[in-house]
Scaffold this motif. Structure first.
Motif, PDB file in Angstrom:
ATOM      1  N   ILE A 140       1.262  -1.350  -0.158  1.00  0.00           N
ATOM      2  CA  ILE A 140       0.529  -0.264   0.348  1.00  0.00           C
ATOM      3  C   ILE A 140       0.846   1.381   0.267  1.00  0.00           C
ATOM      4  O   ILE A 140       0.781   2.726  -0.964  1.00  0.00           O
ATOM      5  N   VAL A 141       2.312   1.267   0.769  1.00  0.00           N
ATOM      6  CA  VAL A 141       2.788   2.157   0.827  1.00  0.00           C
ATOM      7  C   VAL A 141       3.672   2.854  -0.470  1.00  0.00           C
ATOM      8  O   VAL A 141       3.596   3.609  -1.103  1.00  0.00           O
ATOM      9  N   ARG A 142       3.438   1.595  -1.629  1.00  0.00           N
ATOM     10  CA  ARG A 142       4.104   2.316  -2.600  1.00  0.00           C
ATOM     11  C   ARG A 142       2.987   2.712  -3.834  1.00  0.00           C
ATOM     12  O   ARG A 142       3.587   3.689  -4.439  1.00  0.00           O
ATOM     13  N   GLN A 143       1.846   1.595  -3.556  1.00  0.00           N
ATOM     14  CA  GLN A 143       1.103   1.867  -4.062  1.00  0.00           C
ATOM     15  C   GLN A 143       0.662   3.477  -4.111  1.00  0.00           C
ATOM     16  O   GLN A 143       0.182   4.062  -5.080  1.00  0.00           O
ATOM     17  N   ALA A 144       0.919   3.832  -2.567  1.00  0.00           N
ATOM     18  CA  ALA A 144       0.137   5.287  -2.704  1.00  0.00           C
ATOM     19  C   ALA A 144       1.252   6.258  -3.065  1.00  0.00           C
ATOM     20  O   ALA A 144       0.856   7.786  -3.447  1.00  0.00           O
ATOM     21  N   THR A 145       1.892   5.969  -2.903  1.00  0.00           N
ATOM     22  CA  THR A 145       3.029   6.751  -3.160  1.00  0.00           C
ATOM     23  C   THR A 145       3.138   6.776  -4.730  1.00  0.00           C
ATOM     24  O   THR A 145       3.756   8.561  -5.526  1.00  0.00           O
ATOM     25  N   ASP A 146       2.940   6.002  -5.257  1.00  0.00           N
ATOM     26  CA  ASP A 146       3.146   5.828  -7.039  1.00  0.00           C
ATOM     27  C   ASP A 146       2.588   6.621  -7.730  1.00  0.00           C
ATOM     28  O   ASP A 146       2.178   7.751  -8.462  1.00  0.00           O
ATOM     29  N   ALA A 147       1.403   6.465  -6.857  1.00  0.00           N
ATOM     30  CA  ALA A 147       0.141   7.489  -7.021  1.00  0.00           C
ATOM     31  C   ALA A 147      -0.521   8.967  -6.695  1.00  0.00           C
ATOM     32  O   ALA A 147      -1.413   9.674  -6.774  1.00  0.00           O
ATOM     33  N   GLY A 148       0.858   9.656  -5.870  1.00  0.00           N
ATOM     34  CA  GLY A 148       0.856  10.751  -5.692  1.00  0.00           C
ATOM     35  C   GLY A 148       0.839  11.133  -3.951  1.00  0.00           C
ATOM     36  O   GLY A 148       1.084  12.322  -3.667  1.00  0.00           O
ATOM     37  N   TYR A 149       0.585  10.230  -3.020  1.00  0.00           N
ATOM     38  CA  TYR A 149       0.639  10.557  -1.868  1.00  0.00           C
ATOM     39  C   TYR A 149       2.113  10.968  -1.278  1.00  0.00           C
ATOM     40  O   TYR A 149       2.655  10.540  -1.782  1.00  0.00           O
ATOM     41  N   GLU A 150       2.020  11.844  -0.706  1.00  0.00           N
ATOM     42  CA  GLU A 150       2.999  12.514   0.417  1.00  0.00           C
ATOM     43  C   GLU A 150       3.172  12.890   1.534  1.00  0.00           C
ATOM     44  O   GLU A 150       3.794  13.678   2.569  1.00  0.00           O
ATOM     45  N   GLY A 151       2.000  12.480   2.373  1.00  0.00           N
ATOM     46  CA  GLY A 151       2.451  12.646   3.494  1.00  0.00           C
ATOM     47  C   GLY A 151       2.374  12.140   4.729  1.00  0.00           C
ATOM     48  O   GLY A 151       3.598  10.883   3.711  1.00  0.00           O
ATOM     49  N   ALA A 152       2.508  11.561   5.372  1.00  0.00           N
ATOM     50  CA  ALA A 152       2.863  10.840   7.014  1.00  0.00           C
ATOM     51  C   ALA A 152       2.279   9.420   6.470  1.00  0.00           C
ATOM     52  O   ALA A 152       1.619   9.172   6.265  1.00  0.00           O
TER      53      ALA A 152
END
Length: 394
Positions: A250-262
């Motif tokens: 999830i952290v990998r896919q969320a980062t790829d989707a543009g999530y930048e928060g903690a």
């Protein structure tokens, strides 16, 4: 044999709620006279441990077993209890409710006098009525869902902080970094949903805005839909309360989707495999809520060396809690001068400031710790291991 009829009626209602569970009754008695707990009065005192040695959480099983065995070896080297040795009896619950029921019944049949296991809350919950009816007290080292406490069984004690206490640490951290909006994602397991629910409620009580909540199905490979929704919601902090396999994805896919928060994770994800699954470059914004491991504790060098000599590797999550679970049970049996259920429970309730890795232990009326002891851990980019980042004291 002590049947304790009022408790039998309560146990049967629990069994009905949990499904068809085979209950194997057992007996317990004093150390000095022919008890059935752990053999005859001259035999070893058997302590049972349910932990995951297969399945997705199998990495934690050996940590727990080795921590418990180290405590047993130390106690036996010091003469045991009333000249009787302790023996650890281990069964694999695979973090699975069905497997845990079968494993718990094996421990009862084997004559254990206390349980010092329990990692996954969902697998630990259905074992409570089994151990309760058999007259076997439980000192649970890892599982910490509030549901374990809500059963209000007299022999259940937790030496890991509860979900409420862990969620409080998560909210404290969110406030400390100035987060105004937060999100929570769980994996539908008892531990994960309990932790997420407590976090959401406490976050709202603290005046934070909960901008996104989601539940995912564990065991899948594609969480891009949730990852995209999270990136769109743009919370300052998201709390993942499930385990490391899904969390890393999830952290990998969320980062790829543009999530930048903690990206904050619960203690079920605190393992070096999280970084391995997420991949290099995807864990810079990842921290976790966790209790301190030996490498974070000043003066634990000798304990670590002793563990490595026994296990042939470094201690990991829940090795210290399992070590302390054995010591807590042994102290209670010694104080009670018996393995009788009621006497051991009374001795556990009477412990005051007993020294553990988490600090002086005195159980609350709910048989939990008075303080959770949770800290914030971050990921070492070189090793992928979680290391102390913030003790939340300042």
């Amino acid at each position: 044999m002590n049947t304790r009829n009022p408790r039998l009626r309560r146990t049967l209602s629990l069994v009905a709620a949990l499904g068809a569970i085979i209950i194997t009754a057992g007996c317990s008695g004093g150390l000095g006279a022919g008890d059935d707990g752990g053999g005859d009065s001259d035999g070893p005192i058997k302590l049972g441990m349910l932990a995951p040695f297969s399945g997705s959480e199998s990495a934690f099983g050996d940590y727990m077993k080795n921590g418990a065995q180290l405590a047993i070896d130390e106690i036996n080297a010091d003469g045991g209890i009333d000249d009787r040795k302790l023996e650890l009896v281990v069964e694999d619950d695979a973090c699975d409710a069905t497997a845990s029921v079968a494993a718990a019944n094996k421990l009862v049949t084997n004559g254990v006098v206390a349980s010092v296991g329990g990692y996954c809350s969902g697998a630990t919950l259905p074992t409570l009525p089994i151990f309760d009816e058999a007259g076997i007290p439980m000192v649970i080292p890892a599982a910490n869902s509030n549901e374990l406490v809500k059963q209000q069984l007299p022999g259940v004690f937790l030496i890991n902080g509860t979900g409420t206490q862990q969620a409080k640490a998560a909210v404290t951290y969110a406030e400390k970094i100035g987060a105004k909006t937060v999100a929570a994602i769980d994996d539908a397991t008892a531990y994960s949903t309990d932790l997420a629910s407590s976090f959401v409620q406490q976050a709202k009580d603290a005046g934070l805005t909960v901008s996104f909540e989601a539940t995912v199905t564990p065991g899948e490979n594609d969480y891009s839909a949730v990852a995209t929704q999270l990136a769109s919601a743009k919370p300052d902090l998201v709390y993942w309360t499930g385990y490391y396999q899904e969390g890393g994805l999830i952290v990998r896919q969320a980062t790829d989707a543009g999530y930048e928060g903690a990206f904050l994770v619960g203690d079920g994800s605190v393992d070096a495999k999280f970084a391995e699954i997420a991949g290099k470059g995807y864990t810079e914004n990842v921290v976790g809520t966790f209790t301190q491991t030996p490498d974070m504790i000043q003066g634990a060098d000798k304990w670590i060396a002793d563990y490595e000599k026994l296990a042939g590797g470094k201690p990991g999550p829940y090795s210290t809690q399992s070590y302390d679970a054995v010591r807590v049970v042994a102290e209670a049996i010694d104080e009670a001068d018996s393995t009788d259920f009621d006497k051991v429970v009374a001795a556990l309730e009477g412990l005051k400031d007993f020294k553990t890795f988490a600090g002086p232990l005195t159980f609350t009326k709910d048989h939990t710790l008075s303080g959770g002891g949770f800290v914030i851990v971050g990921i070492d980019p070189a090793s992928g291991s979680f290391v102390l980042e913030d003790d939340l004291q300042g």
